[in-house]
Design a protein around this motif. Structure first.
Motif, PDB file in Angstrom:
ATOM      1  N   LEU A 122       8.886  -3.800   8.231  1.00 59.75           N
ATOM      2  CA  LEU A 122       8.576  -3.565   6.676  1.00 59.75           C
ATOM      3  C   LEU A 122       9.231  -4.605   5.762  1.00 59.75           C
ATOM      4  O   LEU A 122      10.286  -5.347   6.408  1.00 59.75           O
ATOM      5  N   ASP A 123       8.888  -5.017   4.465  1.00 59.79           N
ATOM      6  CA  ASP A 123       9.437  -5.586   3.488  1.00 59.79           C
ATOM      7  C   ASP A 123      10.687  -4.621   2.992  1.00 59.79           C
ATOM      8  O   ASP A 123      10.518  -3.358   3.293  1.00 59.79           O
ATOM      9  N   THR A 164      -0.187   3.186   6.382  1.00 56.31           N
ATOM     10  CA  THR A 164      -0.190   2.034   6.172  1.00 56.31           C
ATOM     11  C   THR A 164       0.225   1.129   7.235  1.00 56.31           C
ATOM     12  O   THR A 164       1.062   1.345   8.099  1.00 56.31           O
ATOM     13  N   GLU A 165      -0.154  -0.092   7.168  1.00 58.12           N
ATOM     14  CA  GLU A 165       0.663  -1.171   7.918  1.00 58.12           C
ATOM     15  C   GLU A 165       2.150  -1.541   7.585  1.00 58.12           C
ATOM     16  O   GLU A 165       2.356  -1.555   6.533  1.00 58.12           O
ATOM     17  N   PRO A 166       2.946  -1.705   8.571  1.00 61.03           N
ATOM     18  CA  PRO A 166       4.282  -2.242   8.177  1.00 61.03           C
ATOM     19  C   PRO A 166       4.157  -3.567   7.136  1.00 61.03           C
ATOM     20  O   PRO A 166       5.044  -3.471   6.102  1.00 61.03           O
ATOM     21  N   SER A 167       3.348  -4.396   7.387  1.00 61.27           N
ATOM     22  CA  SER A 167       3.373  -5.476   6.553  1.00 61.27           C
ATOM     23  C   SER A 167       2.874  -5.413   5.175  1.00 61.27           C
ATOM     24  O   SER A 167       3.045  -6.078   4.120  1.00 61.27           O
ATOM     25  N   ARG A 168       2.041  -4.077   4.959  1.00 67.42           N
ATOM     26  CA  ARG A 168       1.730  -3.618   3.519  1.00 67.42           C
ATOM     27  C   ARG A 168       2.693  -2.530   3.072  1.00 67.42           C
ATOM     28  O   ARG A 168       2.465  -1.915   1.993  1.00 67.42           O
ATOM     29  N   THR A 169       3.728  -2.464   3.495  1.00 72.19           N
ATOM     30  CA  THR A 169       4.753  -1.248   3.173  1.00 72.19           C
ATOM     31  C   THR A 169       6.302  -2.122   2.831  1.00 72.19           C
ATOM     32  O   THR A 169       6.688  -2.982   3.597  1.00 72.19           O
ATOM     33  N   ASP A 179       0.972  -1.192   0.185  1.00 74.25           N
ATOM     34  CA  ASP A 179       0.177  -0.002  -0.011  1.00 74.25           C
ATOM     35  C   ASP A 179       0.872   1.191   0.078  1.00 74.25           C
ATOM     36  O   ASP A 179       0.336   2.225  -0.149  1.00 74.25           O
ATOM     37  N   ALA A 180       2.073   0.991   0.163  1.00 74.90           N
ATOM     38  CA  ALA A 180       3.079   2.242   0.103  1.00 74.90           C
ATOM     39  C   ALA A 180       4.500   1.667  -0.009  1.00 74.90           C
ATOM     40  O   ALA A 180       5.032   0.900   0.524  1.00 74.90           O
TER      41      ALA A 180
END
Length: 235
Positions: free
Chosen positions: A203-204, A179-184, A13-14
């Motif tokens: 984060l990834d 955004t959530e860390p898992s989606r960033t 998401d980001a």
């Protein structure tokens, strides 16, 4: 790990991006610096003589700029740094000129693929944010490059008072992005500041391996430059 979810869109998401060593590099015109200030140096000034002290001044700026969080404080710091370099080289020039030359001869040069990749990332519709260890003038640098329109927000370490790899700077960026860390995903060239710091914040990461370091523990993706980044976030 894939950057793609089953519904046909990116799982992100980001996208957070570092600047120095990732999107740009510091191009220091030492020859120009020496030419500009040689008239103020008894006996002249060669590029070979200036190179070491001038690069040291850049390192000092990078190391200490987080301590200067207002325009006035940063201006005073840059003046002291310029005077220190001039003193080392025996340059007797007005303070204002020393700072002007130091600023003019330091250029932030984009890597060949940077702008194309930024355009491609923007076209994905995923919001882009800058997260960089930089002084309070980072927005001005991006504006000079014509890049402000690519980004939804900018997090500079000197503005928030936190430096990578402190996970806190990534949490501040997450607060901004919503955004959530898992989606960033965070993109950067430093295995410690970028990969370790972002990973600890959940984060990834995409490790930009311009120096050929090889696989870095904790990196979700690795590429020799930015050319594979769009495919990585798309899956």
């Amino acid at each position: 790990m894939s950057g793609f979810n089953g519904s046909g869109g990116s799982e992100y998401d980001a996208i957070f991006l570092d600047v120095d060593g990732t999107l740009t590099w510091v191009d220091l015109d030492v020859e120009g610096y020496a030419s500009d200030l040689a008239p103020y140096c008894p006996g002249g000034l060669s590029a070979s003589e200036a190179r070491g002290p001038v690069w040291q001044s850049i390192k000092t700026h990078i190391r200490e700029n987080i301590n200067y969080r207002t325009t006035e404080e940063l201006r005073a710091f840059k003046r002291r740094n310029a005077l220190q370099t001039a003193g080392t080289l025996g340059i007797r020039a007005p303070e204002k000129l020393l700072v002007e030359v130091a600023d003019r001869r330091m250029v932030f040069t984009p890597y060949p693929e940077s702008e194309t990749v930024l355009r491609e990332l923007k076209a994905t519709g995923i919001p882009l944010y800058i997260v960089s260890n930089w002084d309070i003038l980072l927005r001005d640098v991006l504006d000079d490059l014509g890049w402000l329109g690519f980004f939804e927000g900018i997090i500079a370490s000197a503005v928030v008072g936190l430096e990578k790899p402190d996970p806190g700077i990534f949490r501040e960026a997450l607060r901004l992005s919503g955004t959530e860390p898992s989606r960033t995903i965070h993109v950067g060239n430093d295995s410690n500041a970028d990969v370790l710091g972002a990973s600890e914040a959940g984060l990834d990461t995409f490790f930009v391996d311009r120096k050929g370091e090889g696989e870095v523990p904790g990196a979700t993706f690795t590429g020799p430059d930015l050319t594979t980044l769009v495919d990585a976030v798309r899956g």
